[in-house]
Design an enzyme around this catalytic site. Structure first.
Site, PDB file in Angstrom:
ATOM      1  N   ASP A  49      14.762  34.131  11.015  1.00 59.13           N
ATOM      2  CA  ASP A  49      13.534  33.927  11.788  1.00 59.13           C
ATOM      3  C   ASP A  49      13.803  33.835  13.291  1.00 59.13           C
ATOM      4  OD1 ASP A  49      10.855  33.504  12.294  1.00 59.13           O
ATOM      5  OD2 ASP A  49      10.719  31.610  11.198  1.00 59.13           O
ATOM      6  N   ASP A  53      16.043  45.019   6.107  1.00 62.92           N
ATOM      7  CA  ASP A  53      15.411  45.471   4.869  1.00 62.92           C
ATOM      8  C   ASP A  53      13.900  45.326   5.007  1.00 62.92           C
ATOM      9  OD1 ASP A  53      17.785  46.105   3.405  1.00 62.92           O
ATOM     10  OD2 ASP A  53      18.136  43.967   3.167  1.00 62.92           O
TER      11      ASP A  53
END
Length: 732
Positions: free
Chosen positions: A219, A280
């Site tokens: 994050d 991803d």
């Protein structure tokens, strides 16, 4: 912290005020990584991270405690975690939600190992990461972890005996004073220029990967890259895009195919140029916060060139759809809480949108907030499409980027093609007050010839002989259907709904194409541009293929075609295909025929314009003669069984894997296993000659879907080649 986590997570659209109504408790690039050594030796380009996760299609299905964290603005308690992972194991894991992932609010976690890696989600928890990897495995699930491997706990900086893994370098030497994530200095950012930085970051990834963690949710990347937040202003050090790319590339390199990397709060600068190479999944919208329709569709409706570029999921999915699909990016729309929506129609719309876009289905409903909405997450018809690798696209009107032309794509009309050649169509009404009619024509929009059978995935109805889907939708309502063409001898796969990589892009600026449009930029200036199709084969072998193209260059063009599987194995080494010149106006279309080698199951056929190829083409579609002979059942064993017991049917032409194929099991006037049957039906194994399934246990409201002792069940197998004979099974 002087800035609360709630403040950090504000979106730039609707103000994040109040609590969730029913949420209880209060609410420079690195060298490309090749597919594998054999493929690298050939000539197919690699234009993305191209991991086993992105090759498989949509993101994972999992549970997150985000709603509890956000409502309480606090670190999750271990008792709430334990209660909910038990609930997930009992009620959601059987439907494919096989991971539980921690989230956020980790700032005060300071207990580390000798290399500075935190040992648990919270210092207050009794059990650490390793315990929950093992515990969740015993429940048939996996652990996901929220943490960024660029973070260094303050405790590890203060203790000079803590060293970078594999070195004698103190962890304190890889950070810079004042370069922190938060104002209380609990977490530092790694200085990627420091000796030992790479070893620390990759060691962190390997620490989780080797432990058995399946998913790493990283994050605050925009804060690292630019030191800026559109809602707050300056939030830290501007490390720049070069250091950001370096750090993210180290993470991807260490991850390989061993752990899935989720990139949260990315700026997605330069058309996501770094994220496509090293991530991803990427977040494409603002945090869910209180959720609801105002977040799903409302808020800021314009693009901005930093986090979050789009505010709501509808626009985020639409705006980044040119980079999604097999081998591309998994678009992460954040979490969903059914209790935050005002109606069942809104809840179904949220699930339909996330499903057609190929996003994660990340549930943040909890045992104490789910109420009567659990069945919405258990729709086996919808979930079955995800298992086939569904990643759809919105309808494109031209080849412009959505950020510069809001009329270039239609956020309310979506379609996606499955490997078996069938389609999924989703129609939405984002209007707050007016009922509207939305239409997708199967011929002009999808390129289907003839008619199709249409399965409504929520109403559980079937319509035969259809040439379009046209439906009147109330405000905030939607419809999602499975469209299965009938009477076709080959499957046609449209380039406009495939994955476009390396600069390949949708267009419709020349006439004569079929369906929504074609893919262009397969030219010298974009050497490496590629189109990747997901194509099913009933068994390994050689199949006839055609390519419909236009070539107005005045000379023969060449493209490179190769085939891999979802695991990354080379199925067919790349070959060169010639495309004769046609008219110089690019309005004449022709077909080139050939063969491809496919493996049984899902194949990824890539058509690429490499640096070794000549000239250029526009690609409309490919056809593959992969429709099998009809299946036939020869025997069933045992002759009788009860709920929960396994049964095996043997025969021929079942197909190498289940994919879009299904067993229909009928008993007591109830059907299980078909495309729109909502009752849970478990296939234990599937091969071309043998299928093992479990006689269904009672499920549904008040366990209304159940077999009846003393009756006779019927069993058949359906593939794209047809439906088998029916055999019977006694229910004991």
């Amino acid at each position: 912290m002087s800035i609360s986590r709630r403040a950090l997570l504000r979106g730039t659209g609707v103000a994040a005020a109040g609590s969730l109504t029913a949420l209880a408790v209060g609410g420079g690039r690195r060298p490309a990584v090749p597919l594998n050594a054999a493929l690298a030796a050939a000539t197919l380009p690699v234009t993305s991270r191209n991991s086993v996760y992105t090759r498989s299609g949509p993101g994972p299905q999992y549970w997150s405690p985000y709603s509890w964290n956000y409502a309480n603005n606090a670190t999750l308690t271990e008792s709430v975690w334990q209660e909910n992972i038990t609930w997930v194991a009992d009620n959601l894991a059987p439907y494919g939600y096989t991971m539980c992932c921690t989230d956020g609010w980790v700032d005060y976690t300071q207990t580390t190992n000798s290399n500075g890696y935190i040992t648990s989600y919270s210092d207050s928890w009794t059990n650490g990461w390793a315990y929950y990897v093992t515990y969740l495995k015993s429940l048939g699930m996996k652990l996901g972890v929220y943490y960024n491997p660029l973070w260094v706990a303050a405790s590890a900086v203060k203790d000079t005996s803590i060293t970078v893994v594999g070195t004698s370098i103190p962890v304190a030497d890889i950070v810079t004073s004042g370069d922190v994530l938060n104002s209380d200095d609990e977490i530092y950012w790694v200085n990627v220029s420091a000796n030992g930085a790479k070893e620390y970051i990759q060691g962190y990834v390997n620490y989780f990967k080797d432990m058995g963690v399946a998913f790493l949710r990283t994050d605050f990347w925009s804060w690292y890259e630019s030191g800026y937040d559109a809602n707050i202003g300056t939030v830290g050090v501007d490390h720049g895009s070069t250091d950001y790319a370096t750090a993210l590339s180290w993470v991807a390199e260490a991850a390989g195919d061993g752990i899935e990397i989720s990139v949260v709060m990315p700026n997605l600068f330069d058309n996501a140029g770094n994220e496509i190479l090293y991530g991803d999944s990427v977040r494409i919208d603002a945090d869910m916060t209180t959720g609801g329709w105002s977040w799903l569709s409302g808020g800021r409706q314009t693009w901005q060139n930093d986090w979050s570029q789009w505010y709501n999921p509808f626009l985020g999915f639409t705006g980044w759809s040119h980079l999604s699909g097999r081998t591309g990016l998994i678009l992460d729309g954040d979490f969903l809480a059914m209790s935050s929506f005002a109606s069942t129609a809104e809840r179904e719309t949220a699930i339909n949108l996330f499903t057609i876009a190929g996003s994660q289905l990340a549930i943040t409903d909890r045992v104490d907030t789910i109420g009567s909405d659990l069945n919405l997450w258990q729709n086996t018809a919808v979930l079955g499409l995800r298992r086939q690798g569904l990643v759809g696209k919105p309808y494109f009107y031209n080849g412009d980027l959505y950020s510069s032309d809001s009329g270039s794509r239609d956020s309310e009309r979506w379609a996606g093609q499955l490997p078996d050649g069938s389609w999924v169509v989703a129609l939405f009404n984002r209007n707050d007050s007016n009922t509207v009619t939305k239409t997708i024509n199967f011929s002009s929009d999808l390129g289907l010839t003839g008619t199709a059978t249409v399965y409504d995935l929520w109403a559980a109805t079937t319509s035969n002989g259809q040439s379009q889907i046209s439906t009147s939708l109330a405000p905030h309502a939607s419809q999602m259907v499975h469209v299965v063409p009938t009477g076709v001898s080959v499957n046609t796969y449209q380039a406009a709904f495939a994955n476009w990589g390396g600069g390949a892009m949708f267009n419709n600026d020349h006439t004569g194409y079929g369906a929504m449009g074609f893919v262009d930029n397969l030219q010298a200036a974009n050497a490496g541009a590629a189109v990747t199709f997901a194509v099913d084969a009933p068994s390994a072998g050689t199949y006839a293929i055609t390519y419909r193209y236009a070539n107005g260059t005045g000379s023969t063009s060449t493209m490179t075609v190769g085939v891999g599987d979802e695991s990354g194995n080379v199925v067919m080494a790349p070959v060169t295909v010639d495309f004769a010149t046609l008219d110089t106006a690019w309005t004449t279309w022709a077909s080139v025929s050939g063969t491809v080698t496919l493996t049984g199951g899902t194949n990824l056929i890539t058509v690429a314009r490499t640096s070794g190829d000549t000239a250029a083409i526009n690609l409309n579609y490919i056809t593959v003669a992969n429709i099998p002979s009809a299946p036939a059942i020869s025997s069933i064993s045992a002759s009788s069984a009860s709920a929960g017991q396994q049964v095996t049917i043997t025969g021929t032409n079942f197909g190498a894997s289940q994919a879009g194929r299904y067993v229909t099991f009928g008993d007591n006037s109830i059907n299980w296993g078909g495309p729109i049957d909502l009752a849970l039906f478990t296939i234990d194994s599937w091969s071309n000659t043998s299928i093992t399934f479990t006689v269904p246990k009672p499920s549904g409201p008040s366990n209304e879907w159940a077999v009846a002792s003393g009756t006779t069940a019927s069993v058949s197998v359906t593939t794209s080649g047809g439906t088998s004979n029916t055999v019977t099974l006694g229910i004991s």
